[in-house]
Design an enzyme around this catalytic site. Sequence first.
Site, mmCIF file in Angstrom:
data_model
loop_
_atom_site.group_PDB
_atom_site.id
_atom_site.type_symbol
_atom_site.label_atom_id
_atom_site.label_comp_id
_atom_site.label_asym_id
_atom_site.label_seq_id
_atom_site.Cartn_x
_atom_site.Cartn_y
_atom_site.Cartn_z
ATOM 1 N N LYS A 193 -1.677 -5.838 15.771
ATOM 2 C CA LYS A 193 -2.026 -5.493 14.391
ATOM 3 C C LYS A 193 -3.015 -6.525 13.856
ATOM 4 C CE LYS A 193 0.928 -3.842 10.630
ATOM 5 N NZ LYS A 193 2.213 -4.147 9.983
HETATM 6 C C1 E4P Z 1 3.209 -1.821 7.472
HETATM 7 O O1 E4P Z 1 2.893 -1.987 8.613
HETATM 8 C C2 E4P Z 1 3.594 -2.909 6.568
HETATM 9 O O2 E4P Z 1 4.380 -3.806 7.328
HETATM 10 C C3 E4P Z 1 4.458 -2.466 5.412
HETATM 11 O O3 E4P Z 1 4.585 -1.057 5.354
HETATM 12 C C4 E4P Z 1 4.111 -3.100 4.107
HETATM 13 O O4 E4P Z 1 4.987 -2.621 3.117
HETATM 14 P P1 E4P Z 1 5.223 -3.356 1.719
HETATM 15 O O5 E4P Z 1 4.088 -3.032 0.812
HETATM 16 O O6 E4P Z 1 6.518 -2.775 1.224
HETATM 17 O O7 E4P Z 1 5.328 -4.825 2.016
#
Ligand code: E4P
Length: 217
Positions: free
Chosen positions: A83
């Site tokens: 990522k």
């Molecule tokens: C996705 O890969 C992220 O880890 C996640 O969905 C972020 O979510 P949040 O805005 O609740 O931190």
Amino acid sequence: MKIFLDSADINEIKTHQNSGFVDGVTTNPSLIAKSGRNILETIAEICALVDGPVSAEVTATDFETMLTEGRKLAAIAPNVTVKVPLTEAGLRTCSALADSGTKVNVTLCFTAGQALLAAKAGASFISPFVGRLDDIGKDGMGLIEDICTIYANFDFDTEVLVASVRSTQHVVDAALIGADVVTLPPKILTSLYKHPLTDSGLDAFMADWKQTGQSIL
Ligand code: E4P
């Protein structure tokens, strides 16, 4: 539509894995910090538990270090998806990793223009954050619709991974639009099962059944 679990908590992942609905896992540096555990060990354990893609995020912000980190993360297991953030360095890293056959999830996407660049950089997944957009009064699901249209227009293979999901309605909206994946905090996956009429209906069935004095077994 695939369902990923947005968690770095091994016990939570084990519990939900048994449901049979978990097609993959996403993590991020905040979730790793929350787990209180070592990132490399945690990702290795999650990859051993889950057959599908497991997103492991780089933590550098410059191209060279991101690429080195990405290669190290990718070497943990065949189902690691690296990522990277949607920055210029992140997109360069995406191209380099994708060229060498590593799957990349480009994260922190907030506009359709950013999503277009991620697809052109060879991303396997784009992660638009719907909840964080809704939080600032923007239309998170409108962004998902735009990205799905753009990717369809040009036959991009990049999968739209709806992230920052805050409600079961987000999941339904993503499915109606035709997004490829949603990544869910465990509590949202649990609440997808739930409806008060299911609970009260089951209570009534059980009460009536008890009065019959019968047993199926
Ligand atoms: C996705 O890969 C992220 O880890 C996640 O969905 C972020 O979510 P949040 O805005 O609740 O931190």
